[in-house]
Structures are given as structure tokens and as C-alpha cells.
Design a protein around this motif. Structure first.
Motif, short mmCIF file in Angstrom:
data_model
loop_
_atom_site.label_atom_id
_atom_site.label_comp_id
_atom_site.label_asym_id
_atom_site.label_seq_id
_atom_site.Cartn_x
_atom_site.Cartn_y
_atom_site.Cartn_z
N ALA A 173 -28.92 -4.33 35.25
CA ALA A 173 -29.19 -5.50 34.39
C ALA A 173 -30.15 -5.13 33.26
N ILE A 174 -31.15 -4.31 33.55
CA ILE A 174 -32.09 -3.87 32.51
C ILE A 174 -31.34 -3.03 31.46
N GLN A 175 -30.47 -2.16 31.93
CA GLN A 175 -29.69 -1.34 31.02
C GLN A 175 -28.79 -2.20 30.13
N LEU A 176 -28.15 -3.21 30.72
CA LEU A 176 -27.31 -4.12 29.95
C LEU A 176 -28.14 -4.86 28.90
N LEU A 177 -29.34 -5.28 29.29
CA LEU A 177 -30.22 -5.98 28.35
C LEU A 177 -30.61 -5.06 27.20
N LYS A 178 -30.91 -3.81 27.48
CA LYS A 178 -31.25 -2.86 26.42
C LYS A 178 -30.10 -2.68 25.44
N GLN A 179 -28.89 -2.58 25.99
CA GLN A 179 -27.74 -2.24 25.15
C GLN A 179 -27.18 -3.43 24.38
N HIS A 180 -27.19 -4.62 25.03
CA HIS A 180 -26.50 -5.76 24.40
C HIS A 180 -27.30 -7.06 24.39
N GLY A 181 -28.46 -7.05 25.02
CA GLY A 181 -29.17 -8.32 25.18
C GLY A 181 -30.31 -8.56 24.22
N GLU B 63 -38.64 -9.55 16.93
CA GLU B 63 -39.05 -8.15 16.75
C GLU B 63 -38.25 -7.28 17.72
N PRO B 64 -37.03 -6.89 17.36
CA PRO B 64 -36.19 -6.13 18.30
C PRO B 64 -36.81 -4.79 18.71
N GLU B 65 -37.48 -4.10 17.78
CA GLU B 65 -38.10 -2.82 18.12
C GLU B 65 -39.19 -3.00 19.16
N LEU B 66 -39.96 -4.07 19.06
CA LEU B 66 -41.03 -4.34 20.01
C LEU B 66 -40.44 -4.64 21.39
N ILE B 67 -39.40 -5.45 21.44
CA ILE B 67 -38.74 -5.75 22.71
C ILE B 67 -38.18 -4.47 23.32
N ALA B 68 -37.52 -3.66 22.49
CA ALA B 68 -36.93 -2.41 22.98
C ALA B 68 -38.00 -1.46 23.51
N SER B 69 -39.14 -1.40 22.84
CA SER B 69 -40.20 -0.48 23.27
C SER B 69 -40.75 -0.88 24.64
N LEU C 13 -38.94 -2.59 26.96
CA LEU C 13 -37.86 -2.27 27.90
C LEU C 13 -37.82 -0.77 28.22
N ASP C 14 -38.18 0.08 27.24
CA ASP C 14 -38.22 1.52 27.48
C ASP C 14 -39.29 1.90 28.49
N GLN C 15 -40.26 1.00 28.70
CA GLN C 15 -41.30 1.27 29.70
C GLN C 15 -40.88 0.79 31.09
N MET C 16 -39.78 0.09 31.18
CA MET C 16 -39.31 -0.44 32.46
C MET C 16 -38.29 0.53 33.07
N THR C 17 -38.80 1.65 33.57
CA THR C 17 -37.98 2.73 34.09
C THR C 17 -38.32 2.99 35.55
N PRO C 18 -37.44 3.67 36.27
CA PRO C 18 -37.75 4.03 37.66
C PRO C 18 -38.99 4.89 37.80
N ASP C 19 -39.29 5.69 36.80
CA ASP C 19 -40.48 6.55 36.87
C ASP C 19 -41.78 5.78 36.70
N ASN C 20 -41.69 4.56 36.20
CA ASN C 20 -42.89 3.75 35.94
C ASN C 20 -42.80 2.47 36.76
N LEU C 21 -42.66 2.63 38.06
CA LEU C 21 -42.31 1.51 38.92
C LEU C 21 -43.12 1.51 40.21
N LEU C 22 -43.60 0.33 40.57
CA LEU C 22 -44.15 0.09 41.90
C LEU C 22 -43.19 -0.85 42.62
N VAL C 23 -42.61 -0.37 43.72
CA VAL C 23 -41.74 -1.19 44.56
C VAL C 23 -42.59 -1.76 45.69
N THR C 24 -42.57 -3.09 45.84
CA THR C 24 -43.28 -3.73 46.94
C THR C 24 -42.27 -4.49 47.79
N LEU C 25 -42.19 -4.11 49.06
CA LEU C 25 -41.26 -4.75 49.99
C LEU C 25 -42.07 -5.44 51.07
#
Length: 949
Positions: free
Chosen positions: A366-374, A429-435, A437-449
């Protein structure tokens, strides 16, 4: 407190010299076009930021001070100090030294007060009868000028803070939040314990008071304070009051505390947290750049709105279709001056818990779809349009809530934007939104279950929640970095429910109260076209009253399932409507079910048609049924882990209103199948009565059209035969009943309930007035002086029209038998207070009660709810408030003494013994209950009568 007095001597000449500076610091406030209040912002010479609000029509004045320091500044050797200071500030000043005088003054004048300590700020607030603002402000201001911090209360109040801490030890929200701190950067102050305990607030040799004063002097400085005052006076008079009361607050030229280190480090990682309740929650946290400066563009809001969308093609709709999720929310998490985060939280089903890695993969798709088309200007403009409409037709909130919100906004935004900042979306500001979203990656993630089945190997030192922290394997990261595309995921479509028409419709004639516009064949409609709020909004409510709804436990749970299934089936539609400002609630009650549609009237007919169609068709898939039944069962199980005082008070209602217990509902729910539910629904709707209310920007013709939609869509009712009366069990005279709940909690709790002899308005008035008189001294005696617990209150507890009074305590240090003894002692002692009360004191209490009863509605929806309650109870003259005011006004001291003397005659005690208190009492006390006696009273038809004998 000589240091404060000395500083005060030097400040007054400064105030007199610089008064002219204050007058030059006005700033215009951008307000809604429909807002007729006057606003004025200015800064005092001591740099205290101020907003005053004039509302000549208000019946409540209010004020709030926001201090730009919170638990972030706690010294490492004094964890909880900011919170402790919040408690201590209320307990006396040089001018008003009595510990409870402020609370008593506010309470005795129809007001409320409270405070809270957050990470970055501490907020103090109150409301009061509008004509008592000046003396209230005088008392309030002294907290920030000359607090006493009396030594005896320093030691007592640390126990109150500890009681608050102890009361939350089994709260999954607090446990999860505290465990979550263990994965934060330990050098950041957010990682610290914030509440305070007897250990962190130790008072060896009186050092706690010294540390308290040092913290106060360091941070409680005028330049870190913001103040909002709302009153009926003109802004010029309010400004004069503020200058008179708050110019003496010292400016110590303090600087805010900021932890200038990253909040997260060594990501990615996963934390599992073991819960007490039966719940499964998956949260994905993405640290991102600071976003506060972008309040005019709101890029994080846009991202959260897109990912948190629940309509067709959304992430939630996709996860629901797979049977993996019940709910989802996306929001800006930590919002700090130098960093922020976006969090996405999913309520998992049992199957979702088994497949949570795939849930995460679908989220990254869903994040990828948002980056590409959302990142769409059209969707941003739609968000902007919704915000603009919301601001244009912004309704007033209660004064106490308004000042609290705005005092914090004064710390965050320019003074002219203090109201509008939350609504601004000025530039795409599409560039600001994109920047971001670029920080929302698996490498920059805390998973809490979070779940009660996860394996853990560590324990949070403060709330004892089990947790574990593990790295995320490269295989999982690779899967999430290149997620499989899911064809069910779609970019959000434009919203069909956004209103286009905002005309205020002319009324044929002015109605002072709703009129009966329709009554035929079991249907009734009450209508009132609004002439007060004059907004393009309306409320349309209808209730289906059926004898089948609560006839058996199984019927009760099937009614609940039916409403939940309809709501879930409609969720995609209802979410779009809610985004557009058109909210819908579908819920069960003891006599059937209700639907409430509220918001802009333009598309209400369209939404009502869809709701009624779904109610009528009622065809549900087995997948949906299984998921909703599982969620309902979880909620019933988890109700046993609610706060003890909530459970003891709730049991009073359950016993006297003949509600089915959670245990009985769980047993009945187990045997309910989809087939059985489908057979029950027509029975529920057969021979039902339908009551409707249309209130707002709806003409009589439009209201009748909406009623016709309900009539056409639902089975024909036969007669308006259902009684307005919902019987309440009458407690026997001079026979004490006790119900003991076996709760799993460290604290003990008790609710002692006294019932009136009848439902007469005069009896209701007596109990409300007694509650007003008793509440402040009860709190002061059993909470402030005796420190029996953090939760201590006395309150009126009416059921339908049956008056009642309850005394409630949750305690970590005293068992229910001891608590009941202290309640009895208080009741006995207060008799002499009532006997010595003079006419002037009684008049003051009556005035306070009348101000509460007569408090005007700030929003149209609040007035609709009052009308709806009157219809439900059969008070269709819509004058029950006025009758109650007359009854209160007519009460004499003799009436009050008679009522108080009779108070103990009809008594019900519900209690629970904390784990630590069970070993010191007889086994009989732990099992004593009164269910059989209550059942016998029901069989005998012993219900509270309308009038006295």
C-alpha cells in the motif's frame, strides 16, 4: 515561600511601567465565519502569551494555562517530578492557603477543574458559572505566583501519585506504552518513567519539597506559559482581568527542555509485548523528519489519511477481505520539535495474528502504491476542501475544552493561527510528501506486536509487562522491500459524500421544541427545524424498539451482532461519509437498536437510504460473521479487565436495570450461528415500534421524506404500544445488599449506591443537590486527607428517572470493608454539616446545581441528544430540565435533611477485593453476593414507582 514574595514586590512596578507595551501587542485571530465570539491575543510584559475570548451568550466561563514543560524535563533521579508538581500546585497558595479551597470554590459554583502532564507540556484548566470568573481567576492565578507546597501535603500527595500509578498497573495501554519506552534511545528523556512512585518521589529528610521548588522555579516561568480565558465580558474587560491577575507571574527567562538526540536507534527491530486482555495489535512505527513547521501544508496528515482510509480498495478493506483485520488507524505519532513519526496500527483477528508478516507485506504494498500513484493534487485538494468546510462551519465546543486546546496551540502556532492552524492545508507539496514516504521503509521500522500469546524474555521495570526485542531478519526485510502487489489495493477515489449545498433553509414557522410530525402504524417522527445554530447540518435519529431485543441472553447478543455486522458491512460507505462530515452510529440497547446520522444535511437522504437498505437486506458472509463474532467475544472477555471502579459501578447498573452479565453473554454467544442470526433478525423487526427525530437544517417536508425512507425500508410496525418506562429494581428498605466481584487486580474498589424512593422530580432534585453538597468534601476528606486512593468521588447516579447517589473509591492500600467504614463515617459526619447549613449556603449550592442543569448546548448535536433522551423517556413536553430547576429552587433545608436522613434506607454495595487484600478477610466476604435477592425482587415486580406512596 519568601522567595516568591520577594520577587512579587519587584514585579508590580514593572507591570505599571510596561502596561502600555501590552496594549501594542494585539494580533488578529483568524476565526470561522460562523463564529460570533470576539478574540484578542496579546503578550504581557512578563512575556506570558494570552488569548481572551468574549462570548456574551455563554453561561460558563473557563480558563487554561499551558506550561511548556512536562515529563520531558524530569531529573533522572526524580522521575515523575513534573506530574507530582501538577498535583501539588492545587494544594494551597499564600492568598488561599486551605488545601481544598480552590476545588471547593469551583465545585460550589457549577464548575469543573483538572490538569494533566504530557511529555512536553502541563495543562491546568477549569470552568465555572460565568459570573464567577473574576474570583476563580484570582484563585487560579496564584498557583503560578505563590504556591505553598506545604510539607505535610508534599508527603501525602506523593502517596496520591503512587496510587494513580498503582491503579494503572493492569491497564494494557499503560503497560504497552511503558514497555515501548524500553526500545527507545535511553539518552532521550521520553524513555524514562513519567508517572512517579513512592520510590522515585522519596522524601528523605524533606528533600522532595526542595526538588519540587527547584523544578517550579526553573520551568514555571511566565515566558513558558500561555493562557486562554473565555468569559461573557468584552475582550477589553477580560484583558484587564488577565493583566490584573497574571502580570505578577515571574519571568525567569527559562528555556524549554529538549532532548536533542534521536528518539529511535538501531532500527529495524521488533518488540513483542504480552497483554493481559485478549487482544492482538500490530503497530508499525516509522521515524520521520520534524513536521511541525509544515502545519500549513500537513504532509504527514495527507499520508496518514491515505493509508488510514477505510473505503473501497483501501488497505483495511483488503485486510478485512482476507480475514486478517478488524480495524486500522494511521496517525502522526511522536511530534517533537526536532523529529516526528508516523504510526500505522492494525487490530488483528486470530488469523491475522498468524499471518502478521503478510499483513506487514500488504502494508508496504500500500505504501508503494501511494508513492507511485497516490501523491495526487486532486486528492490533496479534496482533503483541503473537507478541511475548509470543517473550518467554515466549525461548531463551538464546551468552553473548558476550547480553552484547553487553544492554550496549547498558543505554544505551537503564531497567535493569528491559534484556531485555524489545525484546519490549514494551503499548498500541495508533492516533493515533501514523497520525501516523507521515502523514510517509510523496512530499514527504518519498529514493529510492535501486542498479544497475550507472544513469547517474551524481559520485563518492563515499571508496569511489569513482559516483552522481547529481536532483530528483523534479512529475509523478512527483503520480502517487505519488494512486496507482492495485491490487485485489491487501489488509490483512494474521490468522495461522493462531500456536501455541495450549504443553504440555511427558511422555516415555515418557528418551533420552540420538537413537534410530532408523524404518528401512524407504529411509526412516530418528531421534528424541529433549527433556528439557533444556523448551520447546514442536521441530526436524524431513529430507534427500533422490540420486545425481542433483550428477552433472553441469546437475543441480546444476536441484537448486538446484528448491529455490528451491519456497521461492518457498511464500513466503506460510512467511512467516506464520515470523512465528509457525515457520521453514522448503529448500536444496540436494552430495548432494541438505534441509528444516528449527524452532519451536513446535503447528502443525508442518500446515506440514510443505504443504511436502511443494509438493515433490511441483512445478508452476511460466513467470513464476516466469524470475524465479528470473534471480536465481540474478545470485548466481552476483556470487560473483566476494565478498571475495578468502572466494574463495580457498572455492576450497579447491571443489577438494577436487569442487564445480562458479560459471562452470560459469552455463554450465549458461543452457540449463536449465522443461520440462527438470520432467523432472529425478522423476529427482532416484527411488531417493532420505530421512533424518529429530525432536528437541524431540515424542513418538515424533508423530515417526512426521510421518515418515509425508514417506513418503506423496514417492516411495517403495528402499533405504538411499547412503554416508555424501563423498570428499575427497587431496593428493599433497611436491608443492605452486597455484591462482590472476583476481579484480577491489585487494587480494591467499592461503589456504595443509595436509591431514591420514587421517580418524582422533587426526589430527583433532592439527590442532585445532595451530590453537589457532598462531592467536594468527600474528595477532600477521603482522597486529599486520608489518601485512600487516586479514584475517589461522590456523584449523582440516576437510572432512567430513578434518582441515586454513589460513593466510589478505588484503593491500593485499603480493602473494601475499610473503605465502606470510611464512607459510613463520612456520611454520619456530614449530617452535622447539613444541620448547621444556613440559608445563604443552601442558596449557593442550589445556584450551582441549577447552572449545571441549565447549561446551554454549544453544539446542535448536544441539543439533539437532549431531545432524543426526552423522547425515549416519554417526556414529550421537552421541559424536564425546567421542571427540575423549579424543583431544586423550591427545596428547603428541612427537605434536604429529611432526604439525607432517609438516604441509607435503600442501599446497594458492589465491591472487589484487590489481590493484596484477600488474605486478611473471611472467605464469606470474598463471595458475598445478592443476585438471588435481586432476582426475587424482579419476580415480585418491585420497581421504583413514578410517585411516592
Amino acid at each position: 515561600m519568601h522567595y516568591i514574595v520577594t520577587n512579587k514586590v519587584y514585579r508590580y512596578p514593572l507591570f505599571l511601567l510596561l502596561i502600555f507595551v501590552t496594549k501594542l501587542s494585539y494580533a488578529a485571530v483568524h476565526k470561522s465565519p460562523t463564529d460570533d465570539r470576539d478574540y484578542l491575543t496579546f503578550t504581557l510584559p512578563n512575556q506570558l502569551k494570552v488569548l481572551v475570548i468574549s462570548d456574551p451568550a455563554t453561561d460558563k466561563a473557563a480558563a487554561s494555562v499551558d506550561v511548556s514543560v512536562g515529563s520531558n524535563a524530569n531529573p533522572k533521579n526524580r522521575l515523575g517530578l513534573a506530574h507530582f508538581l501538577e498535583h501539588m500546585l492545587f494544594l494551597g497558595t499564600e492568598k488561599y492557603p486551605e488545601a481544598g479551597s480552590y476545588q471547593e470554590f469551583i465545585s460550589n459554583n457549577g464548575g469543573n477543574h483538572n490538569a494533566f502532564t504530557a511529555f512536553e507540556n502541563t495543562n491546568y484548566f477549569f470552568d465555572i458559572k460565568a459570573d464567577k470568573l473574576e474570583p476563580a481567576l484570582d484563585r487560579f492565578s496564584r498557583f503560578f505566583i505563590e504556591p505553598l507546597f506545604t510539607e505535610k501535603y508534599v508527603d501525602r500527595e506523593r502517596h496520591a501519585v503512587n496510587s494513580e500509578y498503582q491503579s494503572k498497573l493492569r491497564d494494557d495501554g499503560r503497560r504497552g506504552y511503558s514497555a515501548g519506552k524500553q526500545v527507545l534511545n535511553p539518552d532521550h528523556s521520553m524513555s524514562q518513567f513519567a508517572v512517579g512512585s513512592l520510590d522515585t518521589l522519596s522524601n528523605d529528610e524533606g528533600k522532595l519539597r526542595d526538588d519540587l521548588i527547584a523544578f517550579y522555579q526553573r520551568y514555571y516561568s511566565a515566558n513558558l506559559l500561555s493562557l486562554v480565558v473565555l468569559g461573557k465580558e468584552p475582550v477589553s474587560e477580560l484583558k484587564r482581568l488577565v493583566e490584573e491577575k497574571f502580570s505578577a507571574v515571574e519571568n525567569r527567562h527559562s528555556t524549554p527542555f529538549i532532548s536533542e538526540v534521536p528518539l529511535y536507534r538501531n532500527l529495524p527491530k521488533q518488540q513483542n509485548i504480552k497483554t493481559l486482555k485478549d487482544l492482538q495489535q500490530l503497530t508499525l512505527t516509522f521515524p520521520i523528519q520534524a513536521t511541525r513547521e509544515y502545519y500549513r501544508e500537513k504532509p504527514a496528515h495527507y499520508i496518514a489519511s491515505m493509508l488510514g482510509y477505510e473505503g473501497k480498495g483501501s488497505l483495511l478493506a483488503t485486510l478485512k477481505a482476507k480475514g486478517w483485520a478488524n480495524g486500522l488507524s494511521t496517525y502522526r505519532g511522536n511530534d517533537l520539535p526536532d523529529q516526528s513519526s508516523i504510526e500505522l496500527s492494525v487490530s488483528l483477528t486470530d488469523e491475522g495474528l498468524k499471518h502478521y508478516d503478510q499483513v506487514i507485506e500488504t502494508t508496504f504494498a500500500a505504501i508503494q502504491l501511494l508513492k507511485q500513484h497516490g501523491i495526487s493534487e486532486a486528492l490533496y485538494r479534496e482533503e483541503q476542501k473537507i478541511s475548509n468546510i470543517g473550518f467554515r462551519f466549525k461548531e463551538q465546543s464546551e468552553p473548558i475544552h476550547e480553552v484547553t486546546r487553544l492554550s496549547h496551540n498558543l505554544q505551537l502556532y503564531p497567535q493569528d493561527s491559534v484556531i485555524s492552524a489545525d484546519y490549514l492545508m494551503e499548498k500541495f507539496e508533492p516533493e515533501l510528501i514523497a520525501s516523507i514516504l521515502d523514510q517509510m521503509t523496512p530499514d527504518n521500522l519498529l514493529v510492535t506486536l501486542q498479544a497475550n500469546t507472544v513469547e517474551t524474555d524481559q520485563q518492563d521495570p515499571w508496569f511489569q509487562a513482559g516483552y522481547s526485542v529481536t532483530p528483523i531478519s534479512s529475509e523478512r526485510l527483503d520480502k517487505w522491500t519488494q512486496p507482492s502487489t495485491d490487485p485489491a489495493l487501489q488509490v483512494r477515489q474521490l468522495n461522493p459524500f462531500i456536501a455541495d449545498q450549504f443553504e440555511i433553509k427558511p422555516a415555515d414557522h418557528i418551533l420552540l421544541k420538537p413537534e410530532l410530525a408523524l404518528q401512524q402504524a407504529g411509526y412516530s417522527l418528531w421534528h424541529k427545524q433549527d433556528q439557533t445554530f444556523k448551520l447546514p447540518k442536521a441530526d436524524f435519529f431513529f430507534s427500533i424498539i422490540s420486545e425481542q431485543a433483550n428477552r433472553t441472553t441469546e437475543n441480546a447478543v444476536m441484537t448486538a451482532l446484528y448491529t455490528r455486522l451491519v456497521s461492518d458491512q457498511l464500513n466503506e460507505t460510512l467511512y467516506d461519509a464520515a470523512l465528509a462530515g457525515l457520521d453514522t452510529r448503529i448500536y444496540p440497547h436494552i430495548r432494541g437498536l438505534s441509528v444516528k446520522i449527524s452532519g451536513y444535511d446535503d447528502k443525508q437522504q442518500q446515506l440514510l437510504t443505504e443504511v436502511v437498505t443494509s438493515l433490511r437486506q441483512a445478508q452476511f458472509s460466513q467470513n464476516r460473521f466469524t470475524r465479528i463474532k470473534e471480536k465481540y467475544a474478545q470485548e466481552l472477555k476483556n470487560s473483566h479487565k476494565d478498571k475495578p471502579f468502572n466494574q463495580t459501578t457498572g455492576e450497579v447498573y447491571n443489577l438494577l436495570l436487569q442487564s445480562w452479565s458479560a459471562d452470560k453473554k459469552l455463554t450465549a454467544l458461543d452457540s449463536v450461528t449465522l443461520e440462527k442470526l438470520q432467523v432472529f433478525i425478522p423476529q427482532l423487526l416484527h411488531k417493532a415500534e420505530v421512533r424518529m427525530l429530525a432536528h437541524g437544517n431540515l424542513t418538515r417536508t424533508e423530515a417526512l421524506q426521510m421518515a418515509q425512507t425508514v417506513q418503506a425500508g423496514l417492516p411495517s410496525a403495528e402499533i405504538n404500544a411499547n412503554s416508555n418506562s424501563l423498570p428499575v429494581i427497587m431496593l428493599p428498605k433497611n436491608y443492605e445488599l452486597t455484591q462482590t466481584l472476583p476481579l484480577d487486580h491489585n487494587d480494591s474498589a467499592i461503589s456504595v449506591y443509595f436509591q431514591g424512593n420514587n421517580r418524582e422530580t422533587e426526589t430527583q432534585a433532592e439527590f442532585i443537590l445532595l451530590s453537589e453538597i457532598l462531592s467536594a468534601p468527600f474528595y477532600s476528606s477521603l482522597r486529599t486527607e486520608q489518601q485512600l486512593g487516586y479514584v475517589v468521588f461522590a456523584t449523582a447516579l440516576p437510572m432512567r428517572k430513578a434518582p441515586g447517589l454513589a460513593f466510589v473509591i478505588q484503593s491500593p492500600n485499603t480493602n473494601p470493608i475499610g473503605l465502606e467504614t470510611q464512607i459510613n463515617t463520612f456520611i454520619d459526619n456530614m449530617a452535622s454539616t447539613l444541620k448547621t447549613m444556613d440559608a445563604q449556603q443552601l442558596a449557593s449550592f442550589k445556584s450551582s446545581v441549577i447552572s449545571r442543569i441549565s447549561q446551554k448546548e454549544n453544539r446542535m448535536g448536544e441539543l439533539s441528544e437532549r431531545y432524543w433522551r426526552e423522547i425515549d423517556r416519554g417526556d414529550t413536553d421537552f421541559d424536564s430540565r425546567e421542571k427540575l430547576v423549579v424543583a431544586v429552587s423550591a427545596l428547603t433545608l428541612d427537605d434536604l435533611l429529611r432526604s439525607y436522613t432517609q438516604l441509607p434506607e435503600r442501599r446497594l454495595t458492589v465491591r472487589s477485593f484487590g489481590e493484596q487484600h484477600r488474605h486478611h478477610v473471611h472467605t464469606h466476604s470474598l463471595t458475598e453476593n445478592c443476585e438471588l435477592q435481586i432476582a426475587r425482587l424482579k419476580l415480585e415486580g418491585q420497581f421504583v414507582p413514578e410517585v411516592g406512596s
